[in-house]
Design an enzyme around this catalytic site. Structure first.
Site, PDB file in Angstrom:
ATOM      1  N   LEU A  22       0.916  -1.240  -0.043  1.00  0.00           N
ATOM      2  CA  LEU A  22       0.008   0.101  -0.086  1.00  0.00           C
ATOM      3  C   LEU A  22       1.029   1.028  -0.034  1.00  0.00           C
ATOM      4  O   LEU A  22       0.539   2.388  -0.272  1.00  0.00           O
ATOM      5  CB  LEU A  22      -0.813   0.203   1.170  1.00  0.00           C
ATOM      6  CG  LEU A  22      -2.027  -0.974   1.359  1.00  0.00           C
ATOM      7  CD1 LEU A  22      -2.690  -1.140   2.868  1.00  0.00           C
ATOM      8  CD2 LEU A  22      -3.088  -1.115   0.262  1.00  0.00           C
ATOM      9  N   GLY A  23       1.921   1.044   0.670  1.00  0.00           N
ATOM     10  CA  GLY A  23       2.993   2.216   0.403  1.00  0.00           C
ATOM     11  C   GLY A  23       4.228   1.812   1.457  1.00  0.00           C
ATOM     12  O   GLY A  23       4.252   1.115   2.050  1.00  0.00           O
ATOM     13  N   HIS A  24       5.303   2.994   1.273  1.00  0.00           N
ATOM     14  CA  HIS A  24       6.305   2.744   2.146  1.00  0.00           C
ATOM     15  C   HIS A  24       7.045   3.949   2.351  1.00  0.00           C
ATOM     16  O   HIS A  24       7.040   4.909   1.662  1.00  0.00           O
ATOM     17  CB  HIS A  24       7.330   1.729   1.436  1.00  0.00           C
ATOM     18  CG  HIS A  24       8.022   2.212   0.105  1.00  0.00           C
ATOM     19  ND1 HIS A  24       9.113   2.963   0.060  1.00  0.00           N
ATOM     20  CD2 HIS A  24       7.337   2.130  -1.230  1.00  0.00           C
ATOM     21  CE1 HIS A  24       9.038   3.040  -1.300  1.00  0.00           C
ATOM     22  NE2 HIS A  24       8.231   2.684  -1.860  1.00  0.00           N
ATOM     23  N   PHE A  27      11.884   3.685   6.657  1.00  0.00           N
ATOM     24  CA  PHE A  27      11.900   2.418   7.506  1.00  0.00           C
ATOM     25  C   PHE A  27      10.918   1.389   7.560  1.00  0.00           C
ATOM     26  O   PHE A  27      10.802   0.358   8.283  1.00  0.00           O
ATOM     27  CB  PHE A  27      12.494   2.996   8.830  1.00  0.00           C
ATOM     28  CG  PHE A  27      11.320   3.466   9.661  1.00  0.00           C
ATOM     29  CD1 PHE A  27      10.559   2.750  10.518  1.00  0.00           C
ATOM     30  CD2 PHE A  27      10.820   4.891   9.364  1.00  0.00           C
ATOM     31  CE1 PHE A  27       9.576   3.285  11.271  1.00  0.00           C
ATOM     32  CE2 PHE A  27       9.800   5.224   9.975  1.00  0.00           C
ATOM     33  CZ  PHE A  27       9.030   4.495  10.995  1.00  0.00           C
ATOM     34  N   ALA A  28       9.786   1.654   6.898  1.00  0.00           N
ATOM     35  CA  ALA A  28       8.587   0.762   7.242  1.00  0.00           C
ATOM     36  C   ALA A  28       7.880   0.605   5.536  1.00  0.00           C
ATOM     37  O   ALA A  28       7.841   1.427   5.046  1.00  0.00           O
ATOM     38  CB  ALA A  28       7.716   1.299   8.096  1.00  0.00           C
ATOM     39  N   LYS A  45       2.074  -3.232   8.983  1.00  0.00           N
ATOM     40  CA  LYS A  45       3.277  -2.384   8.848  1.00  0.00           C
ATOM     41  C   LYS A  45       4.342  -3.272   9.168  1.00  0.00           C
ATOM     42  O   LYS A  45       4.477  -4.133  10.360  1.00  0.00           O
ATOM     43  CB  LYS A  45       3.073  -1.158   9.749  1.00  0.00           C
ATOM     44  CG  LYS A  45       3.993  -0.263   9.874  1.00  0.00           C
ATOM     45  CD  LYS A  45       3.705   0.935  10.564  1.00  0.00           C
ATOM     46  CE  LYS A  45       4.747   1.906  10.339  1.00  0.00           C
ATOM     47  NZ  LYS A  45       4.297   3.162  10.891  1.00  0.00           N
ATOM     48  N   ASP A 138       5.080  13.047  16.586  1.00  0.00           N
ATOM     49  CA  ASP A 138       5.425  12.971  15.112  1.00  0.00           C
ATOM     50  C   ASP A 138       4.182  13.171  14.450  1.00  0.00           C
ATOM     51  O   ASP A 138       3.937  12.546  13.181  1.00  0.00           O
ATOM     52  CB  ASP A 138       6.213  11.784  14.670  1.00  0.00           C
ATOM     53  CG  ASP A 138       6.798  11.724  13.196  1.00  0.00           C
ATOM     54  OD1 ASP A 138       7.084  12.956  12.952  1.00  0.00           O
ATOM     55  OD2 ASP A 138       7.074  10.780  12.752  1.00  0.00           O
ATOM     56  N   LYS A 140       1.645  14.806  11.782  1.00  0.00           N
ATOM     57  CA  LYS A 140       2.158  15.345  10.575  1.00  0.00           C
ATOM     58  C   LYS A 140       0.759  14.659   9.600  1.00  0.00           C
ATOM     59  O   LYS A 140       0.090  13.930   9.808  1.00  0.00           O
ATOM     60  CB  LYS A 140       3.172  14.940   9.750  1.00  0.00           C
ATOM     61  CG  LYS A 140       3.523  13.664   9.828  1.00  0.00           C
ATOM     62  CD  LYS A 140       5.077  13.155   9.588  1.00  0.00           C
ATOM     63  CE  LYS A 140       5.262  11.656   9.448  1.00  0.00           C
ATOM     64  NZ  LYS A 140       6.390  11.150   9.369  1.00  0.00           N
ATOM     65  N   ASN A 143       0.136  11.354   8.946  1.00  0.00           N
ATOM     66  CA  ASN A 143      -0.717  10.363   9.959  1.00  0.00           C
ATOM     67  C   ASN A 143      -2.093  10.750  10.402  1.00  0.00           C
ATOM     68  O   ASN A 143      -2.632  10.177  11.356  1.00  0.00           O
ATOM     69  CB  ASN A 143       0.014  10.728  11.306  1.00  0.00           C
ATOM     70  CG  ASN A 143       1.381  10.071  11.096  1.00  0.00           C
ATOM     71  OD1 ASN A 143       1.520   8.905  10.729  1.00  0.00           O
ATOM     72  ND2 ASN A 143       2.544  10.813  11.850  1.00  0.00           N
ATOM     73  N   ASP A 156      -0.317   5.780  13.733  1.00  0.00           N
ATOM     74  CA  ASP A 156       0.990   5.748  14.441  1.00  0.00           C
ATOM     75  C   ASP A 156       1.210   6.046  15.723  1.00  0.00           C
ATOM     76  O   ASP A 156       2.387   6.491  15.890  1.00  0.00           O
ATOM     77  CB  ASP A 156       2.164   6.410  13.352  1.00  0.00           C
ATOM     78  CG  ASP A 156       2.420   5.473  12.027  1.00  0.00           C
ATOM     79  OD1 ASP A 156       2.049   4.182  12.043  1.00  0.00           O
ATOM     80  OD2 ASP A 156       3.475   5.781  11.300  1.00  0.00           O
ATOM     81  N   THR A 178       7.764  16.128   7.566  1.00  0.00           N
ATOM     82  CA  THR A 178       8.401  17.399   7.383  1.00  0.00           C
ATOM     83  C   THR A 178       8.593  18.194   8.815  1.00  0.00           C
ATOM     84  O   THR A 178       7.765  17.911   9.435  1.00  0.00           O
ATOM     85  CB  THR A 178       7.183  18.255   6.626  1.00  0.00           C
ATOM     86  OG1 THR A 178       7.598  19.818   6.718  1.00  0.00           O
ATOM     87  CG2 THR A 178       5.630  18.029   6.914  1.00  0.00           C
TER      88      THR A 178
END
Length: 429
Positions: A22-24, A27-28, A45, A138, A140, A143, A156, A178
């Site tokens: 689905l996405g990366h 680091f995951a 994940k 974190d 952003k 998330n 997350d 960011t």
């Protein structure tokens, strides 16, 4: 990140079938996965262990994961389970299909009432986790997700330790989110309070929802950091004065004077209107029906389960004893005494009350961690002079309900609870 053998063969731990990517991130990787037993889709994940071990984060991550499993909130993506192989850690998470909230802003800024709706859900989630000792650190755009009904879901939460520490180690650099959303004290890499840092990020998010652009923008990263340190931003003219006031208090570069979540929820702008999505079904029913239901008869199962020796509820409930959301007691006092005792509690503790001859509904006036606390008490007549009362949480936060029961409700009920001839009082608690 190379694939572990269990990913290649597509079945993980005999439990999940891994599907498409689905996405990366740096680091995951996140895969679509199916729980084989239930057929339910989840987001899986996958994180490489070596990076985590390299920065000495294993213990903190284990602690955060154990806390996350206890955190259930309608605006937080649920962590179903965590698994590990020799080289990877796998997080099976609730799959959210509505995309990112910030995809909406790419079409232009949001109306103030729409932005408020999302912001209320965000703060509700943040404050709930802070009360459990979990900080995001974190926050952003990536998330903040939306489900199919358009409800906000923070993802997350509690797993941010990965990105946070890996960045400090120089492994992730700024590709991990960011810096525009990060508070001055986090950029300064001093020790910082996770709750205060989260509030700053929420302030940036609210600004972007209302403005359609970032408060601290500069092509030069150092210049942008300088603006963040000074809290140097300007609200556009279309912000209402209440929104302007609130954002200025959230984007206070001094963490010790920055507004708290409790004060945000008490601010005029925040309280303007509670969206339907934050009103629970029970609250809506309470408003619509007048809150009370018909008298119920007490069947044999109820009576048997009242006796602690014959408590059959463990066969049907998985909840731990301390998380129980109901208490039962017997009384020889008339129903009117029970009702007037509950009325007294409602008066002193800021609840509205709706009642009939056999039931009472209490509804808190103030928002708690999961909306307003709702309590339902139903009175069953076993004989004309022996009643059983069942008190349940109908809405709100279990922790707040349990505190209310132990500090307010039980002491108020002590004079009407039936005591057996042996002197043992009857609450099946």
């Amino acid at each position: 990140m190379s694939m572990a053998p269990e990913e290649k063969c597509g079945v993980l731990h005999g439990k999940y079938e891994l599907g498409r990517l689905l996405g990366h991130g740096t680091f995951a990787k996140v895969y679509l996965a199916k729980h084989l037993q239930t057929g339910k889709s989840v987001a899986m994940k996958v994180v490489g262990k070596e990076k985590v071990i390299k920065v000495g984060m294993m213990e903190q991550i284990k602690r955060e994961i154990s806390v996350m499993k206890m955190v259930e909130h309608p605006n937080i993506v649920e962590l179903h389970e965590v698994m590990a192989s020799k080289s990877k850690i796998y997080f099976a998470m609730e799959l959210i299909r509505g995309g990112e909230l910030f995809a909406k802003i790419s079409k232009g800024r949001l109306r103030e009432d729409v932005a408020r709706n999302y912001f209320q859900q965000l703060i509700s989630a943040i404050d709930f986790c802070h009360s459990r000792g979990v900080y995001h650190r974190d926050l952003k755009p990536e998330n903040l997700l939306l489900d199919e009904e358009g409800n906000l879901k923070v993802t997350d939460f509690g797993l941010s330790a990965f990105s946070d520490h890996l960045r400090q180690d120089g492994l992730l650099h700024t590709t991990c989110g960011t810096p525009a959303y990060v508070s001055p004290e986090v950029i300064g890499k001093k020790g910082y309070d996770g709750a205060k840092a989260d509030i700053w990020s929420c302030g940036v998010i609210l600004f972007v929802l209302l403005a359609g652009y970032l408060p601290f923008q500069d092509d030069n990263l150092v210049a942008m950091y300088r603006k963040i340190y000074r809290g140097d931003f300007k609200c556009p003219p279309w912000f209402s004065s209440e929104a302007r006031k609130l954002i200025t208090k959230m984007l206070d570069p001094n963490p010790s004077t920055r507004i708290t979540a409790a004060k945000i929820m008490d601010s005029p702008w925040f309280k303007k209107s509670v969206p339907k999505s934050l009103r629970t079904k029970e609250e809506q029913e309470f408003a619509a029906k007048g809150g009370c239901k018909e008298t119920e008869t007490l069947n044999a199962f109820h009576i048997i389960s009242l006796s602690e020796g014959f408590d059959l509820s463990p066969l049907f409930e998985e909840k731990k004893r301390e998380e129980k959301e109901e208490l039962r007691f017997a009384t020889t006092k008339p129903a009117s005494s029970v009702i007037s005792t509950l009325e007294e509690v409602a008066k002193t503790k800021n609840f509205t009350i709706k009642k009939s001859d056999s039931s009472v509904r209490l509804q808190g006036l103030e928002n708690g961690r999961k909306g307003k606390l709702g309590i339902a008490a139903d009175i069953f007549a076993v004989t004309s002079s022996f009643l059983v009362v069942e008190v349940k949480k109908s809405s709100g936060d279990t922790l707040e309900y349990n505190q209310f029961c132990s500090k307010e409700l039980r002491p108020a009920l002590k004079d009407i609870v039936w005591t057996s001839p042996t002197g043992k009082s009857m609450p099946a608690a």
